[in-house]
Motif scaffolding. Structure first.
Motif, PDB file in Angstrom:
ATOM      1  N   GLU A  21       0.825  -1.211   0.000  1.00 11.79           N
ATOM      2  CA  GLU A  21       0.000   0.000   0.000  1.00 11.79           C
ATOM      3  C   GLU A  21       0.860   1.261   0.000  1.00 11.79           C
ATOM      4  OE1 GLU A  21      -3.270   0.149  -0.510  1.00 11.79           O
ATOM      5  OE2 GLU A  21      -3.152  -2.024  -0.732  1.00 11.79           O
ATOM      6  N   ALA A  22       2.024   1.222   0.641  1.00 13.89           N
ATOM      7  CA  ALA A  22       2.925   2.376   0.624  1.00 13.89           C
ATOM      8  C   ALA A  22       3.434   2.628  -0.790  1.00 13.89           C
ATOM      9  CB  ALA A  22       4.094   2.148   1.582  1.00 13.89           C
ATOM     10  N   VAL A  23       3.790   1.554  -1.508  1.00 15.68           N
ATOM     11  CA  VAL A  23       4.277   1.699  -2.885  1.00 15.68           C
ATOM     12  C   VAL A  23       3.157   2.186  -3.793  1.00 15.68           C
ATOM     13  CG1 VAL A  23       5.268   0.486  -4.854  1.00 15.68           C
ATOM     14  CG2 VAL A  23       6.063  -0.050  -2.554  1.00 15.68           C
ATOM     15  N   LYS A  24       1.963   1.635  -3.638  1.00 10.19           N
ATOM     16  CA  LYS A  24       0.825   2.069  -4.451  1.00 10.19           C
ATOM     17  C   LYS A  24       0.487   3.532  -4.170  1.00 10.19           C
ATOM     18  CE  LYS A  24      -1.453  -2.399  -5.059  1.00 10.19           C
ATOM     19  NZ  LYS A  24      -2.657  -3.191  -4.731  1.00 10.19           N
ATOM     20  N   GLY A  25       0.573   3.928  -2.908  1.00 11.81           N
ATOM     21  CA  GLY A  25       0.307   5.319  -2.547  1.00 11.81           C
ATOM     22  C   GLY A  25       1.308   6.273  -3.175  1.00 11.81           C
ATOM     23  N   LEU A  26       2.576   5.861  -3.222  1.00 11.66           N
ATOM     24  CA  LEU A  26       3.589   6.692  -3.857  1.00 11.66           C
ATOM     25  C   LEU A  26       3.318   6.822  -5.350  1.00 11.66           C
ATOM     26  CD1 LEU A  26       6.287   8.245  -3.556  1.00 11.66           C
ATOM     27  CD2 LEU A  26       7.423   6.122  -4.165  1.00 11.66           C
ATOM     28  N   LYS A  27       2.919   5.741  -5.987  1.00 16.06           N
ATOM     29  CA  LYS A  27       2.620   5.779  -7.420  1.00 16.06           C
ATOM     30  C   LYS A  27       1.438   6.702  -7.699  1.00 16.06           C
ATOM     31  CE  LYS A  27       1.554   2.777 -11.332  1.00 16.06           C
ATOM     32  NZ  LYS A  27       1.260   1.401 -11.739  1.00 16.06           N
ATOM     33  N   ASN A  28       0.399   6.621  -6.871  1.00 20.80           N
ATOM     34  CA  ASN A  28      -0.767   7.493  -7.052  1.00 20.80           C
ATOM     35  C   ASN A  28      -0.405   8.959  -6.848  1.00 20.80           C
ATOM     36  OD1 ASN A  28      -2.433   5.342  -7.626  1.00 20.80           O
ATOM     37  ND2 ASN A  28      -3.107   5.092  -5.512  1.00 20.80           N
ATOM     38  N   ARG A  29       0.396   9.249  -5.830  1.00 23.52           N
ATOM     39  CA  ARG A  29       0.806  10.631  -5.584  1.00 23.52           C
ATOM     40  C   ARG A  29       1.662  11.149  -6.729  1.00 23.52           C
ATOM     41  NH1 ARG A  29       3.074  12.137   0.161  1.00 23.52           N
ATOM     42  NH2 ARG A  29       0.935  11.577   0.647  1.00 23.52           N
ATOM     43  N   LEU A  30       2.555  10.296  -7.255  1.00 20.73           N
ATOM     44  CA  LEU A  30       3.392  10.688  -8.385  1.00 20.73           C
ATOM     45  C   LEU A  30       2.548  10.987  -9.615  1.00 20.73           C
ATOM     46  CD1 LEU A  30       6.210  11.045  -9.627  1.00 20.73           C
ATOM     47  CD2 LEU A  30       6.172   8.606 -10.142  1.00 20.73           C
ATOM     48  N   LYS A  31       1.528  10.175  -9.876  1.00 27.11           N
ATOM     49  CA  LYS A  31       0.654  10.414 -11.026  1.00 27.11           C
ATOM     50  C   LYS A  31      -0.076  11.743 -10.901  1.00 27.11           C
ATOM     51  CE  LYS A  31      -0.230   5.729 -12.600  1.00 27.11           C
ATOM     52  NZ  LYS A  31      -1.260   4.715 -12.845  1.00 27.11           N
ATOM     53  N   ARG A  32      -0.529  12.084  -9.688  1.00 29.41           N
ATOM     54  CA  ARG A  32      -1.197  13.377  -9.483  1.00 29.41           C
ATOM     55  C   ARG A  32      -0.234  14.534  -9.720  1.00 29.41           C
ATOM     56  NH1 ARG A  32      -3.630  10.961  -4.632  1.00 29.41           N
ATOM     57  NH2 ARG A  32      -2.005  12.050  -3.501  1.00 29.41           N
ATOM     58  N   ILE A  33       1.014  14.393  -9.266  1.00 29.26           N
ATOM     59  CA  ILE A  33       2.009  15.447  -9.459  1.00 29.26           C
ATOM     60  C   ILE A  33       2.333  15.604 -10.935  1.00 29.26           C
ATOM     61  CG2 ILE A  33       4.441  16.020  -9.072  1.00 29.26           C
ATOM     62  CD1 ILE A  33       4.069  14.917  -6.236  1.00 29.26           C
ATOM     63  N   ILE A  34       2.467  14.494 -11.656  1.00 33.82           N
ATOM     64  CA  ILE A  34       2.757  14.558 -13.094  1.00 33.82           C
ATOM     65  C   ILE A  34       1.601  15.212 -13.835  1.00 33.82           C
ATOM     66  CG2 ILE A  34       3.045  13.140 -15.164  1.00 33.82           C
ATOM     67  CD1 ILE A  34       4.741  11.250 -13.428  1.00 33.82           C
ATOM     68  N   LYS A  35       0.383  14.889 -13.453  1.00 32.92           N
ATOM     69  CA  LYS A  35      -0.788  15.503 -14.089  1.00 32.92           C
ATOM     70  C   LYS A  35      -0.773  17.016 -13.874  1.00 32.92           C
ATOM     71  CE  LYS A  35      -5.808  15.170 -14.162  1.00 32.92           C
ATOM     72  NZ  LYS A  35      -6.978  14.510 -13.568  1.00 32.92           N
ATOM     73  N   ARG A  36      -0.471  17.435 -12.658  1.00 26.26           N
ATOM     74  CA  ARG A  36      -0.382  18.865 -12.341  1.00 26.26           C
ATOM     75  C   ARG A  36       0.806  19.510 -13.068  1.00 26.26           C
ATOM     76  NH1 ARG A  36       0.963  19.686  -6.568  1.00 26.26           N
ATOM     77  NH2 ARG A  36      -0.320  17.835  -6.431  1.00 26.26           N
ATOM     78  N   TYR A  37       1.912  18.792 -13.151  1.00 32.91           N
ATOM     79  CA  TYR A  37       3.130  19.278 -13.813  1.00 32.91           C
ATOM     80  C   TYR A  37       2.876  19.542 -15.295  1.00 32.91           C
ATOM     81  CZ  TYR A  37       8.042  19.009 -15.409  1.00 32.91           C
ATOM     82  OH  TYR A  37       9.250  19.250 -15.973  1.00 32.91           O
ATOM     83  N   HIS A  38       2.125  18.678 -15.950  1.00 29.08           N
ATOM     84  CA  HIS A  38       1.858  18.853 -17.371  1.00 29.08           C
ATOM     85  C   HIS A  38       0.763  19.895 -17.649  1.00 29.08           C
ATOM     86  CE1 HIS A  38       4.593  15.928 -18.897  1.00 29.08           C
ATOM     87  NE2 HIS A  38       4.112  14.986 -18.110  1.00 29.08           N
ATOM     88  N   SER A  39      -0.057  20.196 -16.661  1.00 30.06           N
ATOM     89  CA  SER A  39      -1.106  21.184 -16.877  1.00 30.06           C
ATOM     90  C   SER A  39      -0.596  22.620 -16.737  1.00 30.06           C
ATOM     91  CB  SER A  39      -2.256  20.955 -15.898  1.00 30.06           C
ATOM     92  OG  SER A  39      -1.852  21.251 -14.576  1.00 30.06           O
ATOM     93  N   ILE A  40       0.602  22.785 -16.189  1.00 32.39           N
ATOM     94  CA  ILE A  40       1.164  24.127 -16.011  1.00 32.39           C
ATOM     95  C   ILE A  40       1.708  24.662 -17.309  1.00 32.39           C
ATOM     96  CG2 ILE A  40       2.983  25.448 -14.872  1.00 32.39           C
ATOM     97  CD1 ILE A  40       2.650  23.664 -12.464  1.00 32.39           C
TER      98      ILE A  40
END
Length: 78
Positions: free
Chosen positions: A59-78
């Motif tokens: 669950e810790a690894v899955k949580g990191l992957k989900n958080r990374l995906k949200r950051i990448i989504k935000r990173y590309h929207s800028i």
């Protein structure tokens, strides 16, 4: 197919290098009774590190992957 945590960590590193840049390390460590999954980038990147803690290592690894995906989504929207 059942994935191991090592495969999940490799996937996180692959996603990060494709979308953001150079990764220093992706690690999973037991600290006390909780598992901490950490992603460290080079200092010149968008962010320096992300960490997620959970009682279950998967669950810790899955949580990191989900958080990374949200950051990448935000990173590309800028």
């Amino acid at each position: 197919m059942i994935k191991t945590n090592e495969q999940r960590l490799a996937t996180i590193q692959k996603i990060c290098t494709q979308d953001i840049g150079t990764v220093q390390s992706v690690s999973l460590k037991l600290k006390g009774k909780t598992w901490t999954c950490t992603l460290k980038m080079t200092p010149d990147q968008y962010f320096e590190s992300i960490s997620v803690s959970d009682n279950d290592p998967t669950e810790a690894v899955k949580g990191l992957k989900n958080r990374l995906k949200r950051i990448i989504k935000r990173y590309h929207s800028i």
